[in-house]
Design a protein around this motif. Structure first.
Motif, PDB file in Angstrom:
ATOM      1  N   LEU A  34     -21.724  24.113  -1.050  1.00  0.00           N
ATOM      2  CA  LEU A  34     -20.497  24.677  -0.492  1.00  0.00           C
ATOM      3  C   LEU A  34     -19.333  24.519  -1.466  1.00  0.00           C
ATOM      4  CD1 LEU A  34     -19.114  25.970   1.982  1.00  0.00           C
ATOM      5  CD2 LEU A  34     -18.646  23.658   2.777  1.00  0.00           C
ATOM      6  N   LEU A  35     -19.248  23.361  -2.116  1.00  0.00           N
ATOM      7  CA  LEU A  35     -18.184  23.132  -3.081  1.00  0.00           C
ATOM      8  C   LEU A  35     -18.312  24.066  -4.285  1.00  0.00           C
ATOM      9  CD1 LEU A  35     -15.757  21.337  -3.881  1.00  0.00           C
ATOM     10  CD2 LEU A  35     -17.398  19.881  -5.047  1.00  0.00           C
ATOM     11  N   LEU A  36     -19.524  24.198  -4.808  1.00  0.00           N
ATOM     12  CA  LEU A  36     -19.729  25.111  -5.932  1.00  0.00           C
ATOM     13  C   LEU A  36     -19.409  26.550  -5.542  1.00  0.00           C
ATOM     14  CD1 LEU A  36     -22.988  23.750  -7.589  1.00  0.00           C
ATOM     15  CD2 LEU A  36     -20.693  23.758  -8.557  1.00  0.00           C
ATOM     16  N   SER A  37     -19.804  26.935  -4.349  1.00  0.00           N
ATOM     17  CA  SER A  37     -19.540  28.288  -3.881  1.00  0.00           C
ATOM     18  C   SER A  37     -18.046  28.518  -3.666  1.00  0.00           C
ATOM     19  CB  SER A  37     -20.306  28.537  -2.587  1.00  0.00           C
ATOM     20  OG  SER A  37     -20.054  29.810  -2.087  1.00  0.00           O
ATOM     21  N   ALA A  38     -17.368  27.537  -3.094  1.00  0.00           N
ATOM     22  CA  ALA A  38     -15.936  27.691  -2.828  1.00  0.00           C
ATOM     23  C   ALA A  38     -15.132  27.749  -4.122  1.00  0.00           C
ATOM     24  CB  ALA A  38     -15.441  26.541  -1.954  1.00  0.00           C
ATOM     25  N   LEU A  39     -15.566  27.028  -5.133  1.00  0.00           N
ATOM     26  CA  LEU A  39     -14.863  27.041  -6.412  1.00  0.00           C
ATOM     27  C   LEU A  39     -15.272  28.211  -7.292  1.00  0.00           C
ATOM     28  CD1 LEU A  39     -14.937  23.244  -7.292  1.00  0.00           C
ATOM     29  CD2 LEU A  39     -13.018  24.571  -6.394  1.00  0.00           C
ATOM     30  N   GLY A  40     -16.277  28.964  -6.876  1.00  0.00           N
ATOM     31  CA  GLY A  40     -16.745  30.103  -7.649  1.00  0.00           C
ATOM     32  C   GLY A  40     -17.544  29.713  -8.882  1.00  0.00           C
ATOM     33  N   GLU A  41     -18.135  28.539  -8.852  1.00  0.00           N
ATOM     34  CA  GLU A  41     -18.887  28.025 -10.002  1.00  0.00           C
ATOM     35  C   GLU A  41     -20.398  28.094  -9.797  1.00  0.00           C
ATOM     36  OE1 GLU A  41     -17.399  26.952 -12.808  1.00  0.00           O
ATOM     37  OE2 GLU A  41     -15.429  27.392 -11.977  1.00  0.00           O
ATOM     38  N   MET A  42     -20.857  28.731  -8.736  1.00  0.00           N
ATOM     39  CA  MET A  42     -22.287  28.751  -8.442  1.00  0.00           C
ATOM     40  C   MET A  42     -23.074  29.472  -9.544  1.00  0.00           C
ATOM     41  SD  MET A  42     -24.626  27.725  -6.329  1.00  0.00           S
ATOM     42  CE  MET A  42     -23.960  27.421  -4.723  1.00  0.00           C
ATOM     43  N   ASP A  43     -22.576  30.597 -10.016  1.00  0.00           N
ATOM     44  CA  ASP A  43     -23.279  31.333 -11.071  1.00  0.00           C
ATOM     45  C   ASP A  43     -23.366  30.529 -12.353  1.00  0.00           C
ATOM     46  OD1 ASP A  43     -23.694  33.502  -9.407  1.00  0.00           O
ATOM     47  OD2 ASP A  43     -21.817  34.484 -10.004  1.00  0.00           O
ATOM     48  N   GLU A  44     -22.288  29.839 -12.692  1.00  0.00           N
ATOM     49  CA  GLU A  44     -22.298  29.019 -13.898  1.00  0.00           C
ATOM     50  C   GLU A  44     -23.240  27.829 -13.755  1.00  0.00           C
ATOM     51  OE1 GLU A  44     -18.311  27.991 -14.888  1.00  0.00           O
ATOM     52  OE2 GLU A  44     -17.671  30.081 -14.933  1.00  0.00           O
ATOM     53  N   ALA A  45     -23.301  27.240 -12.566  1.00  0.00           N
ATOM     54  CA  ALA A  45     -24.209  26.115 -12.333  1.00  0.00           C
ATOM     55  C   ALA A  45     -25.667  26.565 -12.427  1.00  0.00           C
ATOM     56  CB  ALA A  45     -23.934  25.482 -10.972  1.00  0.00           C
ATOM     57  N   LEU A  46     -25.969  27.731 -11.864  1.00  0.00           N
ATOM     58  CA  LEU A  46     -27.336  28.259 -11.953  1.00  0.00           C
ATOM     59  C   LEU A  46     -27.695  28.642 -13.383  1.00  0.00           C
ATOM     60  CD1 LEU A  46     -27.506  30.403  -8.702  1.00  0.00           C
ATOM     61  CD2 LEU A  46     -28.602  28.206  -9.135  1.00  0.00           C
ATOM     62  N   ALA A  47     -26.739  29.173 -14.132  1.00  0.00           N
ATOM     63  CA  ALA A  47     -26.982  29.502 -15.534  1.00  0.00           C
ATOM     64  C   ALA A  47     -27.221  28.237 -16.351  1.00  0.00           C
ATOM     65  CB  ALA A  47     -25.806  30.284 -16.110  1.00  0.00           C
ATOM     66  N   PHE A  48     -26.458  27.177 -16.061  1.00  0.00           N
ATOM     67  CA  PHE A  48     -26.671  25.903 -16.744  1.00  0.00           C
ATOM     68  C   PHE A  48     -28.045  25.343 -16.427  1.00  0.00           C
ATOM     69  CE2 PHE A  48     -26.552  21.248 -16.366  1.00  0.00           C
ATOM     70  CZ  PHE A  48     -26.381  20.927 -17.703  1.00  0.00           C
ATOM     71  N   TRP A  49     -28.434  25.410 -15.139  1.00  0.00           N
ATOM     72  CA  TRP A  49     -29.733  24.877 -14.726  1.00  0.00           C
ATOM     73  C   TRP A  49     -30.870  25.605 -15.432  1.00  0.00           C
ATOM     74  CZ3 TRP A  49     -31.424  20.669 -12.464  1.00  0.00           C
ATOM     75  CH2 TRP A  49     -32.730  20.625 -12.005  1.00  0.00           C
ATOM     76  N   SER A  50     -30.769  26.910 -15.554  1.00  0.00           N
ATOM     77  CA  SER A  50     -31.842  27.672 -16.200  1.00  0.00           C
ATOM     78  C   SER A  50     -31.814  27.525 -17.725  1.00  0.00           C
ATOM     79  CB  SER A  50     -31.767  29.146 -15.813  1.00  0.00           C
ATOM     80  OG  SER A  50     -30.554  29.707 -16.236  1.00  0.00           O
ATOM     81  N   SER A  51     -30.678  27.097 -18.284  1.00  0.00           N
ATOM     82  CA  SER A  51     -30.597  26.965 -19.743  1.00  0.00           C
ATOM     83  C   SER A  51     -31.148  25.634 -20.253  1.00  0.00           C
ATOM     84  CB  SER A  51     -29.153  27.130 -20.214  1.00  0.00           C
ATOM     85  OG  SER A  51     -28.380  26.024 -19.808  1.00  0.00           O
ATOM     86  N   ILE A  52     -31.201  24.607 -19.400  1.00  0.00           N
ATOM     87  CA  ILE A  52     -31.704  23.326 -19.868  1.00  0.00           C
ATOM     88  C   ILE A  52     -33.220  23.291 -19.744  1.00  0.00           C
ATOM     89  CG2 ILE A  52     -29.568  22.112 -19.359  1.00  0.00           C
ATOM     90  CD1 ILE A  52     -30.841  21.012 -16.846  1.00  0.00           C
ATOM     91  N   GLY A  53     -33.833  22.399 -20.469  1.00  0.00           N
ATOM     92  CA  GLY A  53     -35.291  22.308 -20.489  1.00  0.00           C
ATOM     93  C   GLY A  53     -35.843  21.541 -19.298  1.00  0.00           C
ATOM     94  N   LEU A  54     -37.155  21.525 -19.203  1.00  0.00           N
ATOM     95  CA  LEU A  54     -37.835  20.859 -18.094  1.00  0.00           C
ATOM     96  C   LEU A  54     -37.582  19.347 -18.063  1.00  0.00           C
ATOM     97  CD1 LEU A  54     -39.696  21.284 -15.675  1.00  0.00           C
ATOM     98  CD2 LEU A  54     -41.624  20.932 -17.208  1.00  0.00           C
ATOM     99  N   PRO A  55     -37.601  18.641 -19.203  1.00  0.00           N
ATOM    100  CA  PRO A  55     -37.314  17.202 -19.132  1.00  0.00           C
ATOM    101  C   PRO A  55     -35.912  16.891 -18.616  1.00  0.00           C
ATOM    102  CG  PRO A  55     -38.322  17.741 -21.236  1.00  0.00           C
ATOM    103  CD  PRO A  55     -38.030  19.031 -20.548  1.00  0.00           C
TER     104      PRO A  55
END
Length: 107
Positions: A34-55
């Motif tokens: 909810l906080l990420l969505s309210a701040l409009g940072e959800m797309d950036e958080a998902l992009a960060f998650w997909s950019s980092i490796g499995l470890p």
């Protein structure tokens, strides 16, 4: 090996899982989303998650679960006091109220 499993079972007994760990996990996850969505940072958080490796993802998941376990442990250690709060008892145990003039009123 059985010793490790017994210790893990004692750390995560059914009562702790249902009354502390699961509510903290769900509330924390929903509040974070909810906080990420309210701040409009959800797309950036998902992009960060997909950019980092499995470890790194595994390390973040383990770290988040450790934080949730710690917070759930804090919550579980205060079940008695939380129950007393809802029953109305903590006011009689407050030292400031015991020494106040309200309780020393003589008629």
């Amino acid at each position: 090996m059985n010793d490790i499993l017994d210790r893990a079972a004692s750390l995560f007994d059914r009562r702790f899982l249902l009354q502390a760990f699961l509510p903290v996990l769900v509330l924390g996850s929903l509040a974070g989303a909810l906080l990420l969505s309210a701040l409009g940072e959800m797309d950036e958080a998902l992009a960060f998650w997909s950019s980092i490796g499995l470890p790194e993802q595994a390390l973040l998941i383990v770290s988040a679960l450790a934080a949730v376990w710690f917070l759930a442990g804090l919550l579980a250690s205060q079940f008695r006091r939380i129950t007393q709060l809802y029953e109305g008892y903590p006011l009689q145990y407050t030292p400031a109220l015991k020494e106040s003039s309200v309780n020393k009123c003589s008629i």
